[in-house]
Each structure stands twice: as structure tokens, then as C-alpha cells.
Design a protein around this motif. Structure first.
Motif, PDB file in Angstrom:
ATOM      1  N   ILE C   4     -26.081  -1.128 -12.794  1.00 22.44           N
ATOM      2  CA  ILE C   4     -25.717  -1.422 -13.921  1.00 22.44           C
ATOM      3  C   ILE C   4     -26.891  -0.910 -14.989  1.00 22.44           C
ATOM      4  O   ILE C   4     -28.148  -1.190 -14.592  1.00 22.44           O
ATOM      5  N   ARG C  80     -29.087  -4.420  -7.478  1.00 25.19           N
ATOM      6  CA  ARG C  80     -29.262  -5.519  -6.425  1.00 25.19           C
ATOM      7  C   ARG C  80     -28.735  -5.604  -4.955  1.00 25.19           C
ATOM      8  O   ARG C  80     -27.615  -5.220  -5.049  1.00 25.19           O
ATOM      9  N   GLN C  85     -22.808  -7.993  -8.470  1.00 19.45           N
ATOM     10  CA  GLN C  85     -22.643  -8.667  -9.926  1.00 19.45           C
ATOM     11  C   GLN C  85     -22.267  -7.514 -11.133  1.00 19.45           C
ATOM     12  O   GLN C  85     -22.567  -6.401 -10.938  1.00 19.45           O
ATOM     13  N   MET C  87     -21.133  -6.371 -15.270  1.00 19.14           N
ATOM     14  CA  MET C  87     -21.424  -6.515 -16.555  1.00 19.14           C
ATOM     15  C   MET C  87     -21.158  -8.120 -16.806  1.00 19.14           C
ATOM     16  O   MET C  87     -21.837  -8.615 -17.628  1.00 19.14           O
ATOM     17  N   LYS C  90     -22.882 -10.823 -15.454  1.00 17.95           N
ATOM     18  CA  LYS C  90     -24.320 -11.226 -16.093  1.00 17.95           C
ATOM     19  C   LYS C  90     -24.163 -12.194 -17.594  1.00 17.95           C
ATOM     20  O   LYS C  90     -24.964 -13.145 -17.621  1.00 17.95           O
TER      21      LYS C  90
END
Lengths: 99, 99, 99, 99
Positions: C4, C80, C85, C87, C90
Motif C-alpha cells: 500500500i 507487512r 490488509q 486500504m 487500515k
């Protein structure tokens, strides 16, 4: 609060060469009595939070006064409460791991 | 001096999840009455230079108080003297070019 | 490697208004089929490392082709290995701490 | 396309000291044969776009392999088509305005 920052001031709408504006910011840092070190893509600055950010604001004020209608600035800001660390300490601790 | 910034506070030495610290910074911005908008990699903030940077300092103070021994923050800072521009204006002017 | 990023492309030497260049970069991201979200100080982008950075390079190529002699770009890059994960994840994880 | 970047790799979830990870990134840059200069808040790197960004990717790969579950990196990227400019040229042009 002690802070180490990396500052990169980019004047916009003034043509392709911006070195005179960066030089003016160096003057601001010198006048403020802040420890600082220019590199190829910004300037490392070390000092008390309020003094450092007063200088950043003064950079914007001066660069606008020189005729730049727009400024975009990038700042990295480091603080720590576990121990005192200078700009040189940071470089030394990386180099100490280079062995 | 009016300013639009993008703020990304990264607590270090606290494990891999940092959302509680980011949430605390959102609270700081709300308490300060600053217009702000969270995105996936930071927060846009709009206001008077001194108010905005006082809030950034308060974020560092609070995040340290929550137990983070070290913080590294990235900030983009925009100022302009040619005209007044809000965060929404910036988005609109890009979208107006999308036609 | 999934990534990201937050991308902010600043053309220099083209005057004070840069929205047409940012709009062109939005087109690059759309053509590349990358998930992206414009905000007031950049664009969040999500995808495979190589696809995302190919698009960033294409943004520089196009903005130069539009006549900008100089570009300075800021990028934040998150990877990560502990979990997947998006956007939106988050943003949700910060908002989940807001209670 | 020639590029000058400033790179700051921040491993998360590995404790407060990150110098061993930064040192590993220095090794990556040396192995890649890229001209680079460490400073107190990042590393300036100069080279061909593809070589430089391959090295950035390799830094993420290695830092994850060393055990960091999460990385957030800040990059500034400069390209220009009007003239060739090295990292040292950038420093010299600011200092030449200091008189």
C-alpha cells in the motif's frame, strides 16, 4: 521536547531552479542557532521542538516573501523518550552495525 | 498563515499494531477543532499554521504518554499566497481535469 | 509482495497549478487497473509491488511528456508479512479504536 | 531515466532500535553498486530508475527476512529532463547561493 527533523522545502510556481530558496532556508536555520546538516534531498535539523518548528514556519514566510506563491514541504519528525540521541548518534549507530 | 498538511504518525517499539495511537491523534484533532480527514496512509488537516502544528506536537506528547518510546512522523505541508484553497478544492480541481 | 503506498507527484517549473498533472497520474492508475483513492494531499494505491511501482514510473514519464522539466515525488510505502490488509482495513482499524 | 531518491526504511514491531535493519539496507545499496550517502534521517541514492527501485524492493525483502513483520518507508524521488544533476551538484548549487 527534543526533536530531530528532516526538512525539504519545495517552492512552486518559480521555475525549475530552487537553490536560492533552499539557501535562504539555510540562513534561517543559522540565524536560529539550530544544529543542521544539508544533504542532497533536504536538511537534518536538531533542537527543541518549538525552536525547530518556529524555524520551519520562518522558512515558509521567507520563501513566500522571495516571491514563491506556493510551497510544498516534506518533513520527517523523530522524538524519543527512552534516551537522548543526536543526529551524529543516529549515523554512528548504523555504521556500528556495518561491521 | 493558512496551511493544509498531511500527517502520518508512526509509533515505534510498541508492536505491529498502531491503530490505537492513530485513533488518539484523531481525538487530538477533534479536540483542537481542526478540519481533518483520515485516509489509508495518514490524515489531511486544514487550519491556521500555529493551531495545526500545536496539534501535531500534542499528538507526539499523547502517543509518548500512551507508552511509545519512539515516534517517527511524516508531514507534508502546503501553503500558498496566490489564493485561498481548501482540502476539498484541491480534490475538486483534480477531478475537474478528469473529463 | 503486496504493497500500500501513498503517492504525491509534484511537477516543478510549470507554474503554480498542477492539477492537470495529478489528473494524468489518476489516469495512469486507472489504466493500470490499480485500486486507488485520491485525497487532498496525494493518492492511496494498493496492489502488487511491481505493478504499483511500474505505475509510479509511468506517472513520471507522462508528467515529463506533458512538459514538466522537473518532478519531485513523495511516496510512503507499507508492506507487512504478518497479515493481509487493505486500504479500507487500515481506516476501519483506526475507526474501531475511536469508540 | 536517471533518478535521485531519499530513502528512509522504518521496520515496525521489532522494538525501538532499528539500526541493524538500516545497516542491512546500506549493504543492499553497496551490493547494487549504487552511489549512496547516509544521513541522520535517511539515505540519498543516485542511479537509473529501475536499478534504484529494485534496490528499494530488496531492502523490504531483506528487512522482512530479518524478522520485521511490518515496514513503513518514506521515499522522495527526483527526476529532471532539463539537465543532468548529481547529488553533489544539488548540494553545490545551494552552497553557491550562500555567499
Amino acid at each position: 521536547m527534543k526533536v530531530i527533523i528532516d526538512l525539504c522545502v519545495v517552492p512552486m510556481g518559480v521555475g525549475v531552479s530552487v537553490s536560492q530558496y533552499v539557501a535562504e532556508c539555510q540562513k534561517v536555520l543559522q540565524e536560529a542557532g539550530l544544529k543542521h546538516q544539508l544533504h542532497a534531498y533536504g536538511t537534518n535539523i536538531e533542537g527543541d521542538w518549538d525552536d525547530v518548528f518556529a524555524a520551519v514556519k520562518e522558512c515558509h514566510t521567507r520563501v513566500h516573501a522571495m516571491g514563491a506563491p506556493r510551497i510544498t514541504t516534506s518533513i520527517k519528525v523523530g522524538t524519543r523518550t527512552d534516551r537522548d540521541q543526536s543526529m551524529q548518534d543516529k549515523i554512528d549507530s548504523v555504521k556500528g552495525n556495518d561491521a
